[in-house]
Every structure is written in structure tokens, then in C-alpha cells.
Design an enzyme around this catalytic site. Structure first.
Site, PDB file in Angstrom:
ATOM      1  N   GLU A 246       9.472  17.478  14.070  1.00 37.19           N
ATOM      2  CA  GLU A 246       9.801  17.250  12.665  1.00 37.19           C
ATOM      3  C   GLU A 246       8.958  18.175  11.792  1.00 37.19           C
ATOM      4  O   GLU A 246       7.733  18.163  11.878  1.00 37.19           O
ATOM      5  CB  GLU A 246       9.513  15.787  12.303  1.00 37.19           C
ATOM      6  CG  GLU A 246       9.995  15.443  10.920  1.00 37.19           C
ATOM      7  CD  GLU A 246       9.706  14.000  10.538  1.00 37.19           C
ATOM      8  OE1 GLU A 246       8.565  13.549  10.729  1.00 37.19           O
ATOM      9  OE2 GLU A 246      10.622  13.323  10.041  1.00 37.19           O
TER      10      GLU A 246
ATOM     11  N   GLU B 150       9.587   2.453  10.823  1.00 35.20           N
ATOM     12  CA  GLU B 150      10.625   3.467  10.563  1.00 35.20           C
ATOM     13  C   GLU B 150       9.909   4.805  10.518  1.00 35.20           C
ATOM     14  O   GLU B 150       9.078   5.029   9.641  1.00 35.20           O
ATOM     15  CB  GLU B 150      11.322   3.207   9.219  1.00 35.20           C
ATOM     16  CG  GLU B 150      12.277   2.043   9.216  1.00 35.20           C
ATOM     17  CD  GLU B 150      13.446   2.225  10.153  1.00 35.20           C
ATOM     18  OE1 GLU B 150      13.785   3.382  10.514  1.00 35.20           O
ATOM     19  OE2 GLU B 150      14.013   1.205  10.557  1.00 35.20           O
TER      20      GLU B 150
ATOM     21  N   CYS C 146      13.437  11.744   5.913  1.00 32.79           N
ATOM     22  CA  CYS C 146      13.452  11.378   7.328  1.00 32.79           C
ATOM     23  C   CYS C 146      14.812  11.661   7.938  1.00 32.79           C
ATOM     24  O   CYS C 146      14.946  11.908   9.124  1.00 32.79           O
ATOM     25  CB  CYS C 146      13.098   9.911   7.493  1.00 32.79           C
ATOM     26  SG  CYS C 146      14.079   8.856   6.428  1.00 32.79           S
TER      27      CYS C 146
ATOM     28  N   LYS D  45       0.853  -1.190   0.000  1.00 33.07           N
ATOM     29  CA  LYS D  45       0.000   0.000   0.000  1.00 33.07           C
ATOM     30  C   LYS D  45       0.894   1.247   0.000  1.00 33.07           C
ATOM     31  O   LYS D  45       1.470   1.625   1.020  1.00 33.07           O
ATOM     32  CB  LYS D  45      -0.899   0.009   1.252  1.00 33.07           C
ATOM     33  CG  LYS D  45      -1.837   1.206   1.289  1.00 33.07           C
ATOM     34  CD  LYS D  45      -1.493   2.068   2.489  1.00 33.07           C
ATOM     35  CE  LYS D  45      -2.140   3.410   2.538  1.00 33.07           C
ATOM     36  NZ  LYS D  45      -1.690   4.386   1.563  1.00 33.07           N
TER      37      LYS D  45
HETATM   38  P1  NAD Z   1       2.340   9.187   7.009  1.00 31.93           P
HETATM   39  O1  NAD Z   1       2.580   8.596   8.360  1.00 31.93           O
HETATM   40  O2  NAD Z   1       1.304  10.229   6.890  1.00 31.93           O
HETATM   41  O3  NAD Z   1       1.941   8.053   5.975  1.00 31.93           O
HETATM   42  C1  NAD Z   1       2.753   6.906   5.755  1.00 31.93           C
HETATM   43  C2  NAD Z   1       1.883   5.809   5.146  1.00 31.93           C
HETATM   44  O4  NAD Z   1       0.923   5.391   6.115  1.00 31.93           O
HETATM   45  C3  NAD Z   1       1.085   6.250   3.919  1.00 31.93           C
HETATM   46  O5  NAD Z   1       1.005   5.188   2.995  1.00 31.93           O
HETATM   47  C4  NAD Z   1      -0.281   6.552   4.508  1.00 31.93           C
HETATM   48  O6  NAD Z   1      -1.341   6.460   3.589  1.00 31.93           O
HETATM   49  C5  NAD Z   1      -0.386   5.474   5.573  1.00 31.93           C
HETATM   50  N1  NAD Z   1      -1.329   5.789   6.655  1.00 31.93           N
HETATM   51  C6  NAD Z   1      -1.711   7.008   7.104  1.00 31.93           C
HETATM   52  N2  NAD Z   1      -2.601   6.876   8.108  1.00 31.93           N
HETATM   53  C7  NAD Z   1      -2.780   5.558   8.304  1.00 31.93           C
HETATM   54  C8  NAD Z   1      -3.582   4.793   9.202  1.00 31.93           C
HETATM   55  N3  NAD Z   1      -4.357   5.369  10.097  1.00 31.93           N
HETATM   56  N4  NAD Z   1      -3.520   3.451   9.134  1.00 31.93           N
HETATM   57  C9  NAD Z   1      -2.702   2.850   8.237  1.00 31.93           C
HETATM   58  N5  NAD Z   1      -1.936   3.521   7.343  1.00 31.93           N
HETATM   59  C10 NAD Z   1      -1.964   4.862   7.388  1.00 31.93           C
HETATM   60  O7  NAD Z   1       3.770   9.695   6.493  1.00 31.93           O
HETATM   61  P2  NAD Z   1       4.106  10.468   5.134  1.00 31.93           P
HETATM   62  O8  NAD Z   1       3.583  11.852   5.236  1.00 31.93           O
HETATM   63  O9  NAD Z   1       3.724   9.652   3.953  1.00 31.93           O
HETATM   64  O10 NAD Z   1       5.703  10.479   5.192  1.00 31.93           O
HETATM   65  C11 NAD Z   1       6.420  11.370   5.952  1.00 31.93           C
HETATM   66  C12 NAD Z   1       6.869  10.746   7.255  1.00 31.93           C
HETATM   67  O11 NAD Z   1       7.587   9.544   6.983  1.00 31.93           O
HETATM   68  C13 NAD Z   1       7.844  11.609   8.031  1.00 31.93           C
HETATM   69  O12 NAD Z   1       7.509  11.571   9.387  1.00 31.93           O
HETATM   70  C14 NAD Z   1       9.187  10.939   7.793  1.00 31.93           C
HETATM   71  O13 NAD Z   1      10.155  11.182   8.790  1.00 31.93           O
HETATM   72  C15 NAD Z   1       8.790   9.529   7.728  1.00 31.93           C
HETATM   73  N6  NAD Z   1       9.814   8.736   7.050  1.00 31.93           N
HETATM   74  C16 NAD Z   1      10.612   7.939   7.806  1.00 31.93           C
HETATM   75  C17 NAD Z   1      11.622   7.204   7.200  1.00 31.93           C
HETATM   76  C18 NAD Z   1      12.516   6.303   8.003  1.00 31.93           C
HETATM   77  O14 NAD Z   1      13.104   5.418   7.417  1.00 31.93           O
HETATM   78  N7  NAD Z   1      12.641   6.496   9.315  1.00 31.93           N
HETATM   79  C19 NAD Z   1      11.809   7.286   5.819  1.00 31.93           C
HETATM   80  C20 NAD Z   1      10.968   8.131   5.080  1.00 31.93           C
HETATM   81  C21 NAD Z   1       9.971   8.844   5.711  1.00 31.93           C
END
Ligand code: NAD
Length: 507
Positions: free
Chosen positions: A390, A255, A289, A180
Site C-alpha cells: 500500500e 479496518e 483505503c 481518539k
Molecule cells: P495509522 O495506522 O498510522 O493510524 C491510525 C490510528 O491509529 C491513528 O489515530 C493513530 O494515531 C493510531 N495509532 C498509531 N499507532 C498506534 C499504536 N501503537 N497504538 C494505538 N494507536 C495507534 O493509519 P493512518 O496513517 O492514520 O491511516 C492510513 C491507513 O488507514 C492506511 O493503511 C489505510 O488503508 C487505512 N484505512 C483503512 C480503512 C478501511 O476502512 N479499511 C479506511 C481508511 C484508512
């Protein structure tokens, strides 16, 4: 140059077929550099689509897990070759859907290539242990077994790299997948899955369901037939994932967010540190990230560093990532831009000194996109919200530090623990920092970004939950150890009890 888009209306991939969502609805994917440009319509997935995808993955698991790993590897190898061949068009489409500049989207695809080759290599490794037994005529060994159906939930900032960090180790170990992707980057997900299909992944082994977190992500992570969830995204959502996985004890890898720092010591090569802070802070428009959203600078070189850093940030060319002269693209969407603008206000209200940027870019060539200036706050207090939370945008907070110990205290004084960096020419300081910095990744004389796929990737504290992606570390998450004892003594032997009296040993 042509892009890879063929259809404008895309489908989910379930049980080896491209199918519409049961909802019959679709969502739009638009270019953040020009929101008039519609990239495509993607299925708004539902819990019913997730059920179908999980069922397909569950069925496919029965045969896929029996395929010899070197044969699975051949498919991955072919996928890597296809990624290499199509790298440029894939990068261009990625820039169109999420805004990163071309040099970086090429890097994103390259990371997927590297990971795919790397995991293909694991087809002939996946080493276990053979060890002596404490009893005679007994043989001990371990083998890796697949975990089962893997639900993989990914963010938008590395649309092909992060999915490949999850899909490739899952596949090489004999698991099947329901993927997903983020709603901002379904096109790159489509390309990756289509390439896996073309490479020969059998029906049901990889399934793609696009759609929202609540309609696709939640049903996936709570599904009774999903044994493993790997999630990359925000700490806020990660906590929900962790809670959803707990009742059924699903394998759960998180992550999450970061608040990474570059430390610049008084003996640093300042020009090198400025290069690092520019790339670490404003690369991917700060939406990594591992972005260096804080820079802690020794007071003896603070003024000089800040002047050079500000001068360079002000010269960065912001624009459409497809233009080869652009150095920083837009924010990924309007909501991310609004978050950045809110944090700029927060920083000003907290008394941080705005020394570069601070505004949305919205006129002329910027009128149709979600652009923001590269922004620097100086003289920040490490407890300010802009130094703790962040932001995920092109905003860097510069913090003066008194000495090495103070620098480490500032670096560690955040809830996150992903990446950190120190610029120094003093070997003692470098090694002390490597030990003292509370992050999963430490760089010396390099910025906080730049992971390589054959090394473990991940963070501590509120960034991670103890697992790592990439490298052999990923194998541990996507497999179960099975420990096997073979007793060929032809008599009952009791470990820990029958010690010391081995009698006459027969050949
Ligand atoms: P997000 O948490 O909004 O979404 C991540 C994924 O989760 C998306 O596919 C989203 O549709 C899904 N999602 C959202 N709500 C959900 C729920 N209630 N249940 C299940 N799935 C759900 O994050 P984003 O805006 O896509 O990405 C940015 C974030 O990702 C930042 O916080 C960044 O630091 C983090 N990130 C971390 C790493 C790492 O390796 N540590 C790498 C890249 C990004």
C-alpha cells in the site's frame, strides 16, 4: 466564506467538559497545502487523560444504557440536523487540515450525515428474533444489549465519516465512547464531538482525547475498563491493536490497508474505465483505503487505455483543495509525501515504466505544501513491490493481463482484500468476477470507491478481521445478543430431553 474555527487552542472533551490535557502540552495541526498556516493547537493527551475519559464513560454507561433507544435516536437526529446546517464550514475546515478537495470533504461530511440519520433510524429498530420454542408454554426471544465502553481509534483520511461509522452505532445501542482521532485531523474530530454535545449527548457519554498513538491509542486499547476497540488504520498498527485486545478478549474490529484493483476487460467502455481509474486512483490524492492503486488491463485494449489514462492524469489540476478548480490536493503531511517519493524510486528500480508524473511539486504555488504529481507506472509485473504494498498516495500501477482468468489471478494476488472493480459489458464475466474476486467490496462498471452507508463496509485477508462497518452489520459489533427463554408451563421442562410426550396442553 468563514470557517468554523473559533478558538485556536483546542481542548479535550471529558465528562462533558472541555479540558486541557494533564500533560499541559499541545501539538500543532497545520494545513498540508500551506504549512505556514497553523490551524490550531490540540492537547497532547496522556495515559492519565485516557484514564479520566474511560472513567467518565464507565460512569455514564450506567444511565445511558437505560435511556430508551428512540430517545437516544432523537439526539442523533438533532446531531444530523446540525451537521447538515454546518456542512459547508465543516468541509472547508476539513480541507484546511488534511488537504482533500472541497467536493470530497463535502462528501465526507455528507457520509457522516447519512450515517447519523441511518443510526438514528435504528433507535426504533434494533430488531431481535422471537421464535417458537421446542417445548410447550415456553417463549424465546433475543434482545441487543450494549457492550460497554468503546475505544474508537481513527485515521486521518476520512476525518468525519469514519468516526461517525463508529460513534453513531455505538451510541444508538447504548454504549459510551472514548474517541481518539488521528493527529492530522483533530479539528474535524473537535467539530463532530462539539456537535454531539450541542445535540444533547449527556455528560460522559462521548469523550474526546487527542494525541499520539503511543500516548493515547495504546493506553486506550489496553485499558481494563474498555470492552470494545474499533480501529481503522494501517495493517501494521492493526496487528498491534489485535494483540493488545486479545488478553482481555475485548471486542476488536479492525479496518486496515488495501491494494485495490480496477480490471478493464477487452469489451469495456474504455472512456468510462478511464474516468473510473482517474477518480479511483487520484481521488483523495490516492489516500483512500479503497484507492485503485492497480489497474489490470486486457492486452487487446492495453495501449489504447494507457494512452487515454496518461493523457487525463497529466491534465489533472493539482493544488489547494479550497480552490474550486483544483482536482487533486496535497499529501496529508511530509512523511506521507516522502513515502510516495520512495515508492516512485522503488518502482523505477524495479523496472516499471514511468509514464506520468513521478515528481514532487515544490515550486511557486506549491512551495509551502506537500504536493506530488499524479503518477502512473506502466508495464508492471504484479509481483513488484509497487503492485503489492500500500503506497497511500497518487501512484497507480498499470498491469497488462492476458485474459479474464489471468486478471482474477492478478487481482487476488495481494495480501489485502478490501475493494475491487471490473469494467466489462459481458454479463457472464461480471458475475464470474463478483464470485471470484477476493475482496469485501466489488464494483461492476464503477471504480473501487463509493461506499454507501446502508451497506456493509470492510475487507478480508489483511484488510479486516471479520467484522463490517456501517449498515445493520455494525449493530452486531456494537451489541451483545442476549437470548431469553421464558417458561410459563409451571413445571420443569428440559430442552433436548423432554421430547415427544407433551401430555394434555392447557390454555
Ligand atoms: P495509522 O495506522 O498510522 O493510524 C491510525 C490510528 O491509529 C491513528 O489515530 C493513530 O494515531 C493510531 N495509532 C498509531 N499507532 C498506534 C499504536 N501503537 N497504538 C494505538 N494507536 C495507534 O493509519 P493512518 O496513517 O492514520 O491511516 C492510513 C491507513 O488507514 C492506511 O493503511 C489505510 O488503508 C487505512 N484505512 C483503512 C480503512 C478501511 O476502512 N479499511 C479506511 C481508511 C484508512
Amino acid at each position: 466564506m468563514a470557517t468554523a474555527v473559533v478558538p485556536k487552542v483546542f481542548k479535550n472533551f471529558i465528562n462533558g467538559e472541555w479540558v486541557e490535557s494533564r500533560s499541559g502540552r499541545a501539538f500543532e495541526n497545520r494545513n498540508p497545502a500551506n504549512h505556514n498556516e497553523l490551524i490550531g493547537l490540540f492537547p497532547a493527551g496522556t495515559p492519565e487523560d485516557v484514564d479520566l475519559a474511560v472513567e467518565a464513560a464507565r460512569e455514564a454507561l450506567k444511565s445511558w444504557r437505560q435511556v430508551p433507544a428512540p430517545k437516544r435516536a432523537e439526539i442523533l437526529f438533532r446531531a444530523a440536523e446540525l451537521l447538515v446546517r454546518r456542512k459547508e464550514e465543516l468541509a472547508r475546515d476539513m480541507t484546511r487540515e488534511m488537504g482533500k478537495i472541497l467536493a470530497e470533504t463535502r462528501g465526507d461530511v455528507q457520509e457522516a450525515i447519512d450515517m447519523t440519520y441511518y443510526m438514528a433510524g435504528e433507535g426504533r429498530r434494533q430488531f431481535g428474533q422471537t421464535t417458537p420454542s421446542e417445548l410447550p408454554n415456553k417463549f424465546c426471544m433475543t434482545v441487543r444489549e450494549p457492550v460497554g465502553v468503546c475505544g474508537l481509534i481513527t485515521p486521518w483520511n476520512f476525518p468525519m465519516a469514519i468516526p461517525s461509522w463508529k460513534i453513531m452505532p455505538a451510541l444508538i445501542l447504548g454504549n459510551t465512547v472514548v474517541f481518539k482521532p488521528a493527529t492530522d485531523t483533530p479539528l474535524s474530530a473537535y467539530h463532530l464531538v462539539q456537535i454531539l454535545q450541542e445535540a444533547g449527548v449527556p455528560r460522559g457519554v462521548v469523550n474526546l482525547v487527542t494525541g499520539s498513538g503511543s500516548q493515547v491509542g495504546t493506553p486506550l486499547m489496553t485499558h481494563k475498563d474498555v470492552q470494545l476497540i474499533s480501529f481503522t488504520g494501517s495493517t501494521e498498527v492493526g496487528r498491534k491493536v489485535s494483540e493488545a485486545c486479545a488478553p482481555e478478549f475485548k471486542h476488536c474490529h479492525l479496518e486496515m490497508g488495501g491494494k485495490n484493483i480496477i480490471l478493464v476487460m477487452e469489451d469495456a467502455n474504455l472512456d468510462l474505465a478511464v474516468d473510473g481509474a482517474i477518480w479511483g486512483g487520484f481521488g483523495t490524492t490516492g489516500q483512500r483505503c479503497t484507492a485503485a492503486s492497480r489497474v489490470g488491463v486486457h492486452k487487446k485494449v492495453y495501449k489504447e487505455f494507457l494512452e487515454k489514462f496518461v493523457e487525463r492524469a497529466k491534465k489533472l489540476k493539482v493544488g489547494d483543495g479550497l480552490d474550486p478548480t483544483t482536482e487533486m490536493g496535497p499529501c496529508v503531511n511530509e512523511s506521507q509525501l516522502r513515502t510516495v517519493m520512495e515508492y516512485v524510486e522503488i518502482g523505477k528500480n524495479e523496472g516499471a515504466r514511468l509514464v506520468a508524473g513521478g515528481h514532487r511539486l515544490e515550486h511557486g504555488a506549491y512551495a509551502k505544501g506537500w504536493f506530488h504529481e499524479p503518477t502512473i507506472f506502466a508495464d508492471c509485473d504484479p509481483k513488484m513491490r509497487i503492485c503489492q504494498e500500500e503506497i497511500f498516495g497518487p501512484v497507480v500501477s498499470v498491469i497488462p493481463v492476458d485474459n479474464f482468468d489471468h486478471a482474477i489471478e492478478v487481482a487476488n494476488g495481494v495480501p489485502y482484500g478490501l475493494s475491487s472493480s471490473i469494467y466489462t459489458r459481458d454479463l457472464q464475466k461480471a458475475f464470474r468476477a463478483m464470485r471470484a474476486l477476493e475482496t469485501g467490496i466489488v464494483y461492476v462498471n464503477a471504480p473501487t470507491i463509493g461506499a454507501e452507508t446502508h451497506l456493509p463496509f470492510g475487507g478480508i485477508k489483511h484488510t479486516g478481521n471479520g467484522h463490517r462497518e456501517a449498515s445493520v452489520a455494525a449493530l452486531d459489533f456494537y451489541s451483545e445478543w442476549k437470548t431469553i427463554y421464558v417458561d410459563y408451563s409451571d413445571r420443569l421442562q428440559r430442552a433436548q430431553i423432554d421430547t415427544g410426550s407433551f401430555g394434555a396442553l392447557k390454555e
